[in-house]
Design an enzyme around this catalytic site. Structure first.
Site, PDB file in Angstrom:
ATOM      1  N   TYR A  21       0.834  -1.200   0.000  1.00 57.92           N
ATOM      2  CA  TYR A  21       0.000   0.000   0.000  1.00 57.92           C
ATOM      3  C   TYR A  21       0.872   1.255   0.000  1.00 57.92           C
ATOM      4  O   TYR A  21       1.813   1.376   0.784  1.00 57.92           O
ATOM      5  CB  TYR A  21      -0.895   0.056   1.239  1.00 57.92           C
TER       6      TYR A  21
ATOM      7  N   LEU B  85     -18.236   0.228   0.734  1.00 53.46           N
ATOM      8  CA  LEU B  85     -19.068   1.248   0.091  1.00 53.46           C
ATOM      9  C   LEU B  85     -18.955   1.175  -1.429  1.00 53.46           C
ATOM     10  O   LEU B  85     -19.347   2.114  -2.127  1.00 53.46           O
ATOM     11  CB  LEU B  85     -18.669   2.649   0.585  1.00 53.46           C
TER      12      LEU B  85
ATOM     13  N   LEU C 236     -19.687   4.228  -4.354  1.00 58.46           N
ATOM     14  CA  LEU C 236     -21.015   4.253  -4.972  1.00 58.46           C
ATOM     15  C   LEU C 236     -22.119   4.280  -3.920  1.00 58.46           C
ATOM     16  O   LEU C 236     -23.194   4.859  -4.155  1.00 58.46           O
ATOM     17  CB  LEU C 236     -21.201   3.044  -5.891  1.00 58.46           C
TER      18      LEU C 236
END
Length: 326
Positions: free
Chosen positions: A53, A212, A216
């Site tokens: 990440y 989520l 959206l």
């Protein structure tokens, strides 16, 4: 904040998990630290990252930012820290995957970046079809014996992968998997067929990522009307168009409930069997407020029925084979 046990373990974790994929890619060090400060102030003690990440040239930036926050605040022992191994972290053929060599080397590198002596939850980021389970568990058992890893989890596994992994761990008399990170939301319910029931049968806690649906379900149409579209209607414009009708109905339902769409989507996940904690990845500290709101959002039978109409489960719903066969 509410707390629960991680899978079948005795470890207490918050019912929301702070995801840090934005650290390094979208947030600098100071802003990442501000998100961590806010999360702990809200009672979130569960923090998830991965070696890749925020990585720029395999630097592991997200882990590094968490490590500098630990050094600055001294709050390492307040956090249940999760990270992952599998994705490429170098150009060499052994800089990826789940070989025993790779797992051990990746763990040592993560520990250095995180500035800690242990990883509370070390997760396989993906299935490695080319490495035997006995080799994987040999490496994980070694790290556990050394005190460098406390628990082992998985991510993006199929239901039968969970069973195969746990069976191999059982043969070694190891604890095995305690969690599975899976793509799960109102818009992604395929995992209810086999992954969710397999995890429940094995006592593996579920940690939904993208709860989520890449924004959206966080009021994408409302944001567009208000002129605050953000990444939802710019980078995912095609998906918004694809789901516009159902999103409009969903946002009307949330208005009727008097709750923000993000809170409703998270509350629905929190009510699902086997779910330990959805992983939320805010880009600003104040975005955590909507996630915390989900903890006090109760969905009645009518709301649940309406959500099932708008976002129907796969087949007849529930686990297979009943979902698709008599």
């Amino acid at each position: 904040m509410q707390y629960t046990k991680l899978g079948r373990t005795g470890l207490a974790v918050s019912r929301l998990c702070l995801g840090t994929m934005n650290f390094g890619w979208q947030l600098g060090e100071a802003d990442s630290h501000a998100v961590l400060d806010r999360a702990l102030a809200d009672g979130i003690n569960f923090v998830d990252t991965a070696d890749m990440y925020g990585a720029r040239d395999y630097e592991g930036t997200s882990e590094t930012y968490i490590g500098t926050w630990f050094a600055k605040t001294g709050r390492r022992d307040e956090v249940v820290l999760a990270t992952k191994v599998y994705q490429p972290m170098g150009d060499g053929p052994n800089d990826r995957g789940l070989s025993a060599r790779r797992i051990v080397a990746a763990c040592e590198a993560s520990l250095r970046r995180l500035g800690t002596d242990r990883i509370d939850l070390y997760q396989m980021h993906h299935i490695d079809r080319g490495t035997p389970w006995d080799e994987i568990w040999q490496a994980m058992d070694l790290l556990v014996a050394q005190g460098k890893v406390v628990y082992v989890g998985s991510s993006n596994f199929a239901g039968w992968h969970l069973v195969a992994a746990q069976a191999a761990a059982d043969r070694r008399r190891s604890l095995g998997l305690v969690s599975e990170q899976l793509k799960y939301s109102l818009l992604s319910r395929e995992v209810e067929l086999e992954v969710v029931p397999a995890a429940q049968a094995l006592g593996i806690g579920l940690l939904p990522w993208s709860p989520l649906a890449q924004g959206l379900l966080s009021g994408a149409l409302r944001k567009h009307r208000d002129g605050a579209a953000g990444r939802t209607t710019t980078h995912a414009a095609a998906r918004v168009r694809e789901h516009r009708e159902v999103l409009a109905a969903y946002e009307r339902l949330c208005d009727d409930l008097g709750r923000h769409p993000a809170a409703v989507a998270l509350a629905w996940l929190l009510s699902r069997p086997g779910v330990t904690a959805p992983i939320v990845g805010p880009r600003a500290p104040e975005q955590l407020d909507l996630a915390v709101e989900a903890l006090t959002t109760t969905l009645g039978d009518d709301a649940e029925a309406r959500l099932n109409e708008l976002f129907p489960p796969v087949g007849r719903g529930g686990p297979g084979p009943e979902a698709w066969a008599w």
